[in-house]
Design a protein around this motif. Structure first.
Motif, PDB file in Angstrom:
ATOM      1  N   ASN A 111       0.828  -1.200   0.000  1.00 23.67           N
ATOM      2  CA  ASN A 111       0.000   0.000   0.000  1.00 23.67           C
ATOM      3  C   ASN A 111       0.866   1.255   0.000  1.00 23.67           C
ATOM      4  O   ASN A 111       2.053   1.200   0.268  1.00 23.67           O
ATOM      5  N   ARG A 112       0.205   2.345  -0.355  1.00 20.34           N
ATOM      6  CA  ARG A 112       0.837   3.662  -0.291  1.00 20.34           C
ATOM      7  C   ARG A 112      -0.224   4.660   0.125  1.00 20.34           C
ATOM      8  O   ARG A 112      -1.403   4.516  -0.186  1.00 20.34           O
ATOM      9  N   ARG A 113       0.206   5.656   0.867  1.00 15.68           N
ATOM     10  CA  ARG A 113      -0.711   6.686   1.352  1.00 15.68           C
ATOM     11  C   ARG A 113      -0.617   7.920   0.472  1.00 15.68           C
ATOM     12  O   ARG A 113       0.456   8.347   0.079  1.00 15.68           O
ATOM     13  N   ASP A 114      -1.794   8.481   0.158  1.00 20.01           N
ATOM     14  CA  ASP A 114      -1.875   9.743  -0.562  1.00 20.01           C
ATOM     15  C   ASP A 114      -2.856  10.607   0.221  1.00 20.01           C
ATOM     16  O   ASP A 114      -4.072  10.487   0.037  1.00 20.01           O
ATOM     17  N   GLY A 115      -2.330  11.417   1.117  1.00 19.09           N
ATOM     18  CA  GLY A 115      -3.193  12.186   2.019  1.00 19.09           C
ATOM     19  C   GLY A 115      -3.890  11.240   2.983  1.00 19.09           C
ATOM     20  O   GLY A 115      -3.240  10.473   3.690  1.00 19.09           O
ATOM     21  N   LYS A 116      -5.219  11.263   2.972  1.00 23.94           N
ATOM     22  CA  LYS A 116      -5.984  10.400   3.858  1.00 23.94           C
ATOM     23  C   LYS A 116      -6.337   9.050   3.220  1.00 23.94           C
ATOM     24  O   LYS A 116      -6.885   8.173   3.865  1.00 23.94           O
ATOM     25  N   VAL A 117      -6.025   8.907   1.941  1.00 22.78           N
ATOM     26  CA  VAL A 117      -6.408   7.693   1.213  1.00 22.78           C
ATOM     27  C   VAL A 117      -5.218   6.739   1.131  1.00 22.78           C
ATOM     28  O   VAL A 117      -4.099   7.146   0.827  1.00 22.78           O
ATOM     29  N   ILE A 118      -5.490   5.469   1.400  1.00 19.03           N
ATOM     30  CA  ILE A 118      -4.477   4.430   1.257  1.00 19.03           C
ATOM     31  C   ILE A 118      -4.838   3.595   0.037  1.00 19.03           C
ATOM     32  O   ILE A 118      -5.949   3.064  -0.071  1.00 19.03           O
ATOM     33  N   TYR A 119      -3.903   3.515  -0.903  1.00 18.45           N
ATOM     34  CA  TYR A 119      -4.101   2.758  -2.130  1.00 18.45           C
ATOM     35  C   TYR A 119      -3.356   1.425  -2.033  1.00 18.45           C
ATOM     36  O   TYR A 119      -2.218   1.378  -1.567  1.00 18.45           O
ATOM     37  N   TYR A 120      -4.006   0.384  -2.506  1.00 20.50           N
ATOM     38  CA  TYR A 120      -3.422  -0.955  -2.495  1.00 20.50           C
ATOM     39  C   TYR A 120      -3.109  -1.374  -3.919  1.00 20.50           C
ATOM     40  O   TYR A 120      -3.832  -1.051  -4.856  1.00 20.50           O
ATOM     41  N   SER A 121      -2.027  -2.130  -4.066  1.00 13.09           N
ATOM     42  CA  SER A 121      -1.633  -2.670  -5.366  1.00 13.09           C
ATOM     43  C   SER A 121      -0.959  -4.014  -5.125  1.00 13.09           C
ATOM     44  O   SER A 121      -0.626  -4.366  -3.991  1.00 13.09           O
ATOM     45  N   LEU A 122      -0.767  -4.758  -6.210  1.00 18.22           N
ATOM     46  CA  LEU A 122      -0.075  -6.038  -6.090  1.00 18.22           C
ATOM     47  C   LEU A 122       1.368  -5.784  -5.691  1.00 18.22           C
ATOM     48  O   LEU A 122       1.987  -4.805  -6.126  1.00 18.22           O
ATOM     49  N   ALA A 123       1.905  -6.657  -4.869  1.00 19.13           N
ATOM     50  CA  ALA A 123       3.255  -6.457  -4.348  1.00 19.13           C
ATOM     51  C   ALA A 123       4.316  -6.524  -5.433  1.00 19.13           C
ATOM     52  O   ALA A 123       5.271  -5.753  -5.419  1.00 19.13           O
ATOM     53  N   ASP A 124       4.133  -7.452  -6.380  1.00 19.56           N
ATOM     54  CA  ASP A 124       5.107  -7.590  -7.467  1.00 19.56           C
ATOM     55  C   ASP A 124       4.534  -8.489  -8.562  1.00 19.56           C
ATOM     56  O   ASP A 124       3.406  -8.974  -8.448  1.00 19.56           O
ATOM     57  N   ASP A 125       5.320  -8.714  -9.587  1.00 20.31           N
ATOM     58  CA  ASP A 125       4.855  -9.528 -10.714  1.00 20.31           C
ATOM     59  C   ASP A 125       4.691 -11.007 -10.358  1.00 20.31           C
ATOM     60  O   ASP A 125       4.000 -11.740 -11.054  1.00 20.31           O
TER      61      ASP A 125
END
Length: 118
Positions: free
Chosen positions: A89-103
């Motif tokens: 995950n990564r934080r952008d202000g108050k929002v936390i975005y999730y993505s796949l860890a790797d390929d």
């Protein structure tokens, strides 16, 4: 009709084959960790989340809306996926975005899917 597994009808141990297999087995701790990883794939909600994250990173609200599941349930599943190092995950202000860890996650998923579709 019942599927039966054929049993060996002899008592001969093929020592060379057994030794080769024994030498190739990873340590028990590694096998335990691998079994735990595959358990994570044993939930259809987590599989749907992984599929959704193939497209783009998403926040809990996005995933909740997509799957028609509560944000609490999504958060719980994301925590499991994150602990298994399948998502990040990564934080952008108050929002936390999730993505796949790797390929690797995509490769594992696609290998399983290809196996099922054969």
């Amino acid at each position: 009709m019942e599927n039966k597994i054929d049993a060996c009808k002899c008592n001969i141990i093929h020592e060379d084959v057994v030794k080769k297999a024994k030498n190739s087995l990873p340590e028990d701790e590694v096998l335990y960790d691998l079994a735990e990883l595959f358990k994570v794939f044993g939930d259809s909600t987590r599989i749907k989340i992984i599929c959704a994250l193939f497209q783009d990173e998403m926040c809990v609200c996005d995933i909740s809306s997509l799957l028609s599941v509560s944000q609490s349930a999504v958060s719980h599943q994301l925590r499991v996926l994150k602990n298994a190092r399948l998502v990040k995950n990564r934080r952008d202000g108050k929002v936390i975005y999730y993505s796949l860890a790797d390929d690797h996650v995509k490769k594992i998923f696609h290998q399983g899917l290809n196996h099922i579709l054969e």
